[in-house]
Design an enzyme around this catalytic site. Structure first.
Site, PDB file in Angstrom:
ATOM      1  CE1 TYR A  52      -2.782  -8.738  16.965  1.00 26.41           C
ATOM      2  CE2 TYR A  52      -0.657  -9.538  16.219  1.00 26.41           C
ATOM      3  CZ  TYR A  52      -1.872  -8.947  15.954  1.00 26.41           C
ATOM      4  OH  TYR A  52      -2.173  -8.562  14.685  1.00 26.41           O
ATOM      5  CG  HIS A 108      -3.366  -2.861  16.004  1.00 22.91           C
ATOM      6  ND1 HIS A 108      -3.003  -3.800  16.931  1.00 22.91           N
ATOM      7  CD2 HIS A 108      -4.094  -3.534  15.071  1.00 22.91           C
ATOM      8  CE1 HIS A 108      -3.484  -4.982  16.580  1.00 22.91           C
ATOM      9  NE2 HIS A 108      -4.166  -4.835  15.464  1.00 22.91           N
ATOM     10  NE  ARG A 112     -13.967   4.368  16.842  1.00 24.36           N
ATOM     11  CZ  ARG A 112     -13.311   3.877  17.914  1.00 24.36           C
ATOM     12  NH1 ARG A 112     -13.255   2.571  18.117  1.00 24.36           N
ATOM     13  NH2 ARG A 112     -12.727   4.681  18.755  1.00 24.36           N
TER      14      ARG A 112
END
Ligand code: SF4
Ligand code: SF4
Length: 353
Positions: A52, A108, A112
């Protein structure tokens, strides 16, 4: 504020948690004032991530932690799935937040298969998380992701005490895809994207002049007893006050209200990628949800995002490899113009690489 048990983490968390995703978009003063206000109002869980604002969210929260660390649980995460990368990320989070330990740390967005395999491999990030736990740098290991099949595998591994998942009036898959398993394994579930990255506020069903409101989105999520905590990404003390006021005064939705809001959610045009993976596999091996998520971050969060081009460059296949088979667009429950969006991602991210 009322607190509830976050599954086997045994943390007693406030019903609203502070989501640190949006504070890179505001000044340091405003971000710091917002975190202070959250703590003043009884929020006891502050959530952030390395990604972030490239550490900016952690740094702003760190300003408040200098004096108020003992008033809250802290959560952060890193997309590094390898051992050394995760080791370095945890140390960097501790340094940026300016704290001795972090309560909950997550890999995080494990969305996949290759990420999952890397994470769980012998020299994967999970090993680094275990070592950090033993060393007292982190207390608990959680996980976040948007791929329901992988989330089930992650929870079944027994390695994760808590999981952060998407849930809102239009995207309710968590109810069938993850809640039953999490309950069985006593994994603490908490919610992200309750406002669909604010995208829900822009949507209205065809022929209806009404958009979802903060109140109904929050009431809907709070009414689900299987989610002890709802994270809300806020940018100002006023926004956090509003959310906390709803949480402190809401009445759980009645059966009739539940039915109405679910039908309303179904009628919304949706219109954003929330990583359900129904468009996969793509015959050209383009990782559609991964690329569209990058685009979402860039579009929704109003900040300069240096990792965007870098993350985009990690994808071997792009719109240039598309076979125009259209099967992704047929499968997408959000009816997204996927190829158009893949073109947009290429324009946005590839020039700067
Ligand atoms: S249209 Fe392109 S992106 Fe979509 S599934 Fe087919 S090859 Fe993949
Ligand atoms: S593009 Fe559509 S089908 Fe693919 S992950 Fe996003 S929302 Fe799901």
């Amino acid at each position: 504020m009322e607190t509830r048990r976050l599954g086997k983490t045994e943390l007693q968390v406030s019903r609203i948690g502070f989501g640190g995703m949006t504070i890179p978009g505001v000044s340091k003063e405003q971000a710091v004032a917002t975190v202070h206000k959250a703590l003043d109002l009884g929020i006891n869980f502050i959530d952030t991530a390395r990604a972030y604002g490239n550490g900016d969210s952690e740094a702003k929260i760190g300003e408040v932690m200098r004096t108020r660390r003992d008033e809250c649980y802290l959560s952060s995460r890193s997309p590094k799935m390898d051992y050394q990368g995760m080791q370095a990320a945890i140390d960097e989070s501790l340094r940026t937040l300016g704290v001795d330990y972090i309560d909950l740390y997550e890999p995080h967005d494990v969305s996949r298969t290759d990420m999952y395999e890397r994470l769980m491999s012998e020299d994967g990030a999970l090993k680094a998380l275990h070592e950090a736990k033993q060393a007292g740098k982190i207390r608990l290991i959680g996980v976040t992701g948007h791929n329901w099949g992988l989330m089930q595998k992650l929870l079944q591994s027994g390695e994760f005490d808590a999981a952060l998942v998407t849930y809102n009036i239009a995207n309710r898959e968590a109810e069938t895809e993850v809640i039953p398993l999490a309950k069985q394994l006593d994994v603490g579930l908490f919610v992200m994207k309750v406002f669909g990255n604010s995208r829900l506020f822009e949507l209205s069903p065809p022929d209806e002049n009404r958009k979802p409101t903060v109140d109904e989105c929050l009431r809907f999520a709070l009414s689900n007893p299987d989610f002890p905590m709802i994270l809300t990404g806020v940018k100002s003390p006023e926004e956090i006050e509003q959310n906390v006021s709803i949480a402190n005064t809401y009445a759980p939705l009645t059966e009739a209200e539940q039915k109405a809001i679910r039908q309303f959610g179904d009628r919304l045009g949706r219109g954003y990628c929330y990583g359900c993976n129904y468009c996969m596999p793509c015959p050209a091996e383009i990782h559609i949800p991964g690329i569209l998520q990058l685009l979402e971050y860039q579009k929704r969060i109003n900040w300069e995002w240096p990792q965007g081009p870098e993350r985009y460059a990690e994808f071997d296949k792009t719109i240039d490899d598309c076979l125009d088979c259209e099967q992704c667009e047929e499968a997408c429950p959000q009816n997204l113009p996927i190829r158009e969006l893949l073109h947009e991602a290429k324009e946005k991210f590839s020039q700067a690489v």
